[in-house]
Design an enzyme around this catalytic site. Sequence first.
Site, PDB file in Angstrom:
ATOM      1  N   PHE A 140       2.085  -2.365   0.350  1.00 60.08           N
ATOM      2  CA  PHE A 140       3.492  -2.241   0.705  1.00 60.08           C
ATOM      3  C   PHE A 140       3.997  -0.912   0.170  1.00 60.08           C
ATOM      4  O   PHE A 140       3.939  -0.654  -1.031  1.00 60.08           O
ATOM      5  CB  PHE A 140       4.343  -3.389   0.141  1.00 60.08           C
ATOM      6  N   ASP A 183       0.940   4.751  -5.750  1.00 56.00           N
ATOM      7  CA  ASP A 183       2.289   4.200  -5.622  1.00 56.00           C
ATOM      8  C   ASP A 183       2.484   3.243  -6.789  1.00 56.00           C
ATOM      9  O   ASP A 183       1.995   2.115  -6.776  1.00 56.00           O
ATOM     10  CB  ASP A 183       2.398   3.477  -4.266  1.00 56.00           C
ATOM     11  N   LYS A 223      11.977   1.423  -8.523  1.00 57.22           N
ATOM     12  CA  LYS A 223      12.261   0.119  -9.147  1.00 57.22           C
ATOM     13  C   LYS A 223      12.745   0.198 -10.608  1.00 57.22           C
ATOM     14  O   LYS A 223      13.912   0.424 -10.863  1.00 57.22           O
ATOM     15  CB  LYS A 223      11.040  -0.785  -9.001  1.00 57.22           C
TER      16      LYS A 223
HETATM   17  C1  PLP Z   1       4.635  -0.673  -4.278  1.00 60.24           C
HETATM   18  C2  PLP Z   1       5.945  -0.460  -3.574  1.00 60.24           C
HETATM   19  N1  PLP Z   1       6.159   0.684  -2.920  1.00 60.24           N
HETATM   20  C3  PLP Z   1       7.313   0.926  -2.281  1.00 60.24           C
HETATM   21  C4  PLP Z   1       8.331  -0.009  -2.269  1.00 60.24           C
HETATM   22  C5  PLP Z   1       9.610   0.292  -1.552  1.00 60.24           C
HETATM   23  O1  PLP Z   1      10.614   0.538  -2.491  1.00 60.24           O
HETATM   24  P1  PLP Z   1      12.152   0.511  -2.055  1.00 60.24           P
HETATM   25  O2  PLP Z   1      12.464  -0.892  -1.660  1.00 60.24           O
HETATM   26  O3  PLP Z   1      12.894   0.971  -3.281  1.00 60.24           O
HETATM   27  O4  PLP Z   1      12.307   1.458  -0.925  1.00 60.24           O
HETATM   28  C6  PLP Z   1       8.145  -1.223  -2.928  1.00 60.24           C
HETATM   29  C7  PLP Z   1       9.178  -2.260  -2.884  1.00 60.24           C
HETATM   30  O5  PLP Z   1       8.931  -3.428  -3.089  1.00 60.24           O
HETATM   31  C8  PLP Z   1       6.919  -1.454  -3.612  1.00 60.24           C
HETATM   32  O6  PLP Z   1       6.681  -2.615  -4.248  1.00 60.24           O
END
Ligand code: PLP
Length: 400
Positions: A135, A220, A249
Site C-alpha cells: 500500500f 516506504d 503518519k
Molecule cells: C505504507 C504506507 N504508505 C503510504 C500510505 C499513504 O499515506 P497517506 O494516507 O498519508 O497518504 C500509507 C497509509 O496507510 C501507508 O501505510
Amino acid sequence: MVNWQQLEAKYYMQVVARTPLTLVRGQGARVWDDNGREYLDFVGGWAVDSLGHCHPVLTQAVCEQAKTLIHTSNQFYTIPQTKLAELLIENSCLDRVFFCNSGTEANEGAVKLARRYGKLHLDGAYEVITALNSFHGRTLAMVAATGQPKFQEPYTPLTPGFANVRYNDLKAIKLATTPQTCAVMLEPLQGEGGVNIPDEGYLAAVQDWCRKKGLLLILDEIQTGMGRTGTLFAYQQHGIEPDIMTLAKGLASGLPIGAILAKEKASVFGLGDHGSTFGGNPLACAGGYATLKFILENDLAAQVRGVGEHLACGLRELKQTFAFVSDVRGKGLLAAIEFTSDVAAEVVAACLEEGLLVNKLKANVVRLMPPLIINTSDVDEALAILSKALSRVSDKLEDK
Ligand SMILES: Cc1ncc(COP(=O)(O)O)c(C=O)c1O
C-alpha cells in the site's frame, strides 16, 4: 444534542466505513465520545498518534508555533523546517529531506526523484518495481504502485511505469527488472496489506540486487517509521540502507506531514523540479520536531520493543485459547490478529462495546496500532477486553 453522524451522512462523501462513534476529546491513549464515554485507543489515528492524544510536549510546541508563525510558503527559510530536517538527517542514514503533507505525496515525490535519477543516470529508465499486497497511497500513480486490485480496478487505465510482483520473492524482482527499471519500492513490513513481515534476509538480498543493477532502493516507512516497529526506522533491523525513504503518519503525531529522504547520490532534484505550498510549513514541522525529539530523548523505540513483546505474548495466549484465531503477528506496536472466518467486524464491534478501539484491516484480520507511549498495563487492559470480545464472538460462532 446534535446528531453528528446524521449530518455527516448528508454532507460528507461516503468513502469510509466508519465506526459509529463521534470522538470529541483525547488524552494519552484514551479518547472520549460525544456522550462522555471513554475508550482505550488501539487504532491511534491509523498509526499516526505516536505520542498519544494531546501530549503536553506536542501541544505546547504547536500552540507556541501557532502564536508565532503558522505559514510562510517555501519561498522563505523557516526555523522549524530546518530544525526538523537536521534532526531527521542526523538520526537516519539519509542525507537530505523534503517535506510534504501526506504519505501518498511523499511516495509520489520519491517516484519522481527515482524517475529524475533514471533520466540523469540510467538512460531514461523510469519503471518502479513494487510488491503485491503493498500500500503506497491513493493518488493515481500510487494506486498503480499499490499492488492490490481492489484499489486499482476502479481507476483504470493505471498510470504506467509500475510492475507489481510478489513480496518476499527476490526472483520475482529479478524477473521484473528490465533496462527500463530505475527503482524498487517496498515497505519493510507490509502494513495495510495484512501486517506481513518480510522473510529473514529478503530486504538485504533486494538491496544487493539493486546495487548490482544500479537501481535505487526506496523504502516506504510511512507506517513503520518513527519507532513503530521497535527501532526508529524499520530498515535498521535488516542491516540495510535505503537510497530513498518516505515518512508520514507518526512523524508529527497527528499534524499532517510527509517526508522524502534521500542519500546524496539519489538527491537529484534541481531548482524547480519539485515543490509544495503547504509542505514543511512551520506549524507541521514544529509538531514533527517536538515528536521526534521526544521519541529520541526518551528512547521510545526501546520502550516499544518491551511493550510490543508484552503485547505479542498476550496475543499468542489468545491464539492458544481461541481456535478461530488462526494467526497473530506483528513487530513492536503494529500487530494483527487473523481469524479462520470473516469475523473481524464482529470483533471490532464487541471490543467497542467493552471500551476498546481496534481496526478492521480485512474481513478476517484485526489490526492494533496504539500510541507508542502506552505501557504494559494499557496492554493488559486491551488484552482483557480482547479476550472478552473473542469469547463473545466464539459463542456466536458456536451457536451458528
Ligand atoms: C505504507 C504506507 N504508505 C503510504 C500510505 C499513504 O499515506 P497517506 O494516507 O498519508 O497518504 C500509507 C497509509 O496507510 C501507508 O501505510
